[in-house]
Design a protein around this motif. Structure first.
Motif, mmCIF file in Angstrom:
data_model
loop_
_atom_site.group_PDB
_atom_site.id
_atom_site.type_symbol
_atom_site.label_atom_id
_atom_site.label_comp_id
_atom_site.label_asym_id
_atom_site.label_seq_id
_atom_site.Cartn_x
_atom_site.Cartn_y
_atom_site.Cartn_z
ATOM 1 N N GLY A 143 34.692 41.350 58.627
ATOM 2 C CA GLY A 143 35.048 41.021 57.447
ATOM 3 C C GLY A 143 33.849 41.612 56.459
ATOM 4 O O GLY A 143 32.852 42.434 56.840
ATOM 5 N N ALA A 144 34.090 41.256 55.134
ATOM 6 C CA ALA A 144 33.120 42.131 54.282
ATOM 7 C C ALA A 144 32.847 40.860 52.709
ATOM 8 O O ALA A 144 33.855 40.444 52.683
ATOM 9 N N ARG A 145 31.971 41.124 52.386
ATOM 10 C CA ARG A 145 31.637 40.411 50.960
ATOM 11 C C ARG A 145 31.561 41.803 49.770
ATOM 12 O O ARG A 145 30.685 42.582 49.945
ATOM 13 N N LEU A 146 32.758 41.833 49.085
ATOM 14 C CA LEU A 146 32.696 42.872 48.164
ATOM 15 C C LEU A 146 32.546 42.580 46.768
ATOM 16 O O LEU A 146 32.812 41.496 46.241
ATOM 17 N N ARG A 147 31.756 43.626 46.037
ATOM 18 C CA ARG A 147 31.447 43.291 44.770
ATOM 19 C C ARG A 147 32.203 43.725 43.903
ATOM 20 O O ARG A 147 32.948 44.845 44.107
ATOM 21 N N VAL A 148 32.756 42.953 42.646
ATOM 22 C CA VAL A 148 33.697 43.379 41.802
ATOM 23 C C VAL A 148 33.214 43.361 40.576
ATOM 24 O O VAL A 148 32.161 42.596 40.043
ATOM 25 N N LEU A 149 34.051 44.035 39.634
ATOM 26 C CA LEU A 149 33.920 44.000 38.008
ATOM 27 C C LEU A 149 35.129 43.632 37.485
ATOM 28 O O LEU A 149 36.243 43.835 38.255
ATOM 29 N N THR A 200 41.918 36.545 53.978
ATOM 30 C CA THR A 200 42.357 37.219 55.273
ATOM 31 C C THR A 200 43.312 38.471 54.775
ATOM 32 O O THR A 200 44.359 38.213 54.060
ATOM 33 N N VAL A 201 43.123 39.463 55.589
ATOM 34 C CA VAL A 201 43.694 40.839 55.332
ATOM 35 C C VAL A 201 44.911 40.485 55.997
ATOM 36 O O VAL A 201 44.850 40.152 57.455
ATOM 37 N N ALA A 202 46.108 40.439 55.756
ATOM 38 C CA ALA A 202 47.392 40.434 56.081
ATOM 39 C C ALA A 202 47.804 41.264 57.111
ATOM 40 O O ALA A 202 47.306 42.498 56.765
ATOM 41 N N THR A 256 45.831 36.983 52.121
ATOM 42 C CA THR A 256 46.156 35.734 52.295
ATOM 43 C C THR A 256 44.952 34.624 52.179
ATOM 44 O O THR A 256 44.040 34.838 52.430
ATOM 45 N N GLY A 257 45.320 33.616 51.237
ATOM 46 C CA GLY A 257 44.387 32.752 51.004
ATOM 47 C C GLY A 257 44.903 31.974 49.897
ATOM 48 O O GLY A 257 46.269 31.857 49.489
ATOM 49 N N GLY A 264 43.446 40.713 59.870
ATOM 50 C CA GLY A 264 42.857 39.686 60.548
ATOM 51 C C GLY A 264 41.247 39.625 60.015
ATOM 52 O O GLY A 264 40.634 38.544 60.358
ATOM 53 N N ASP A 265 40.903 40.560 59.507
ATOM 54 C CA ASP A 265 39.600 40.462 58.943
ATOM 55 C C ASP A 265 39.216 39.442 57.647
ATOM 56 O O ASP A 265 40.253 39.540 56.709
ATOM 57 N N TRP A 266 38.132 38.954 57.455
ATOM 58 C CA TRP A 266 38.029 38.239 56.127
ATOM 59 C C TRP A 266 37.709 39.037 55.133
ATOM 60 O O TRP A 266 36.772 40.277 55.343
ATOM 61 N N VAL A 267 37.671 38.805 53.842
ATOM 62 C CA VAL A 267 37.013 39.255 52.651
ATOM 63 C C VAL A 267 36.859 38.280 51.574
ATOM 64 O O VAL A 267 37.629 37.454 51.477
#
Length: 136
Positions: free
Chosen positions: A7-13, A35-37, A48-49, A118-121
């Motif tokens: 999984g990953a924590r991604l920074r956004v603008l 979750t990446v579907a 998904t979330g 299946g990975d989280w984000v």
């Protein structure tokens, strides 16, 4: 060689249509884990979330979903009328008709590209100065 987890924590603008979303929608985007579907590919990841609501009152649209097609960007988080989030990737379409709520910063795009079904984000808002510093 970097080691990536599941999984990953991604920074956004904020994205080009951030005015389609209120503070509660941004709180949901940044406070939830998605979750990446399995229906994901190089065009984009279906996430998904919890649904992310469009701010229909601010837009003045009856269904909250009508907009003119606009250019899309790598790392854009598009939101469908039902509130489903999609993270657009390398082979995304050139234009799209869903509002782009936020954009993953350039420095985090390689990490986003390593995600698999299946990975989280999760997402974290950052400033333009923080995005420039991360890229440098």
């Amino acid at each position: 060689m970097p080691t990536y987890g599941r999984g990953a924590r991604l920074r956004v603008l904020p994205g080009p249509q951030d005015d389609w979303f209120d503070g509660a929608a941004f709180a949901r985007l940044t406070g939830a884990r998605f979750t990446v579907a399995s229906q994901s590919d190089r065009m984009g990841y279906r996430l998904t979330g919890p649904p992310i609501p469009l701010d229909r009152a601010r837009r003045g649209d009856r269904d909250g979903a009508t907009m003119i097609s606009d250019a899309t960007f790598p790392g854009a988080i598009q939101v469908t009328p039902s509130g489903e989030a999609m993270l657009l990737m390398a082979d995304r379409q050139t234009t799209g008709g869903y509002p782009q709520m936020a954009i993953v910063i350039s420095a985090d795009l390689p990490r986003a590209g390593q995600l698999a079904p299946g990975d989280w984000v999760s997402f974290e808002l950052c400033t333009y100065d923080e995005a420039r510093a991360a890229l440098a």
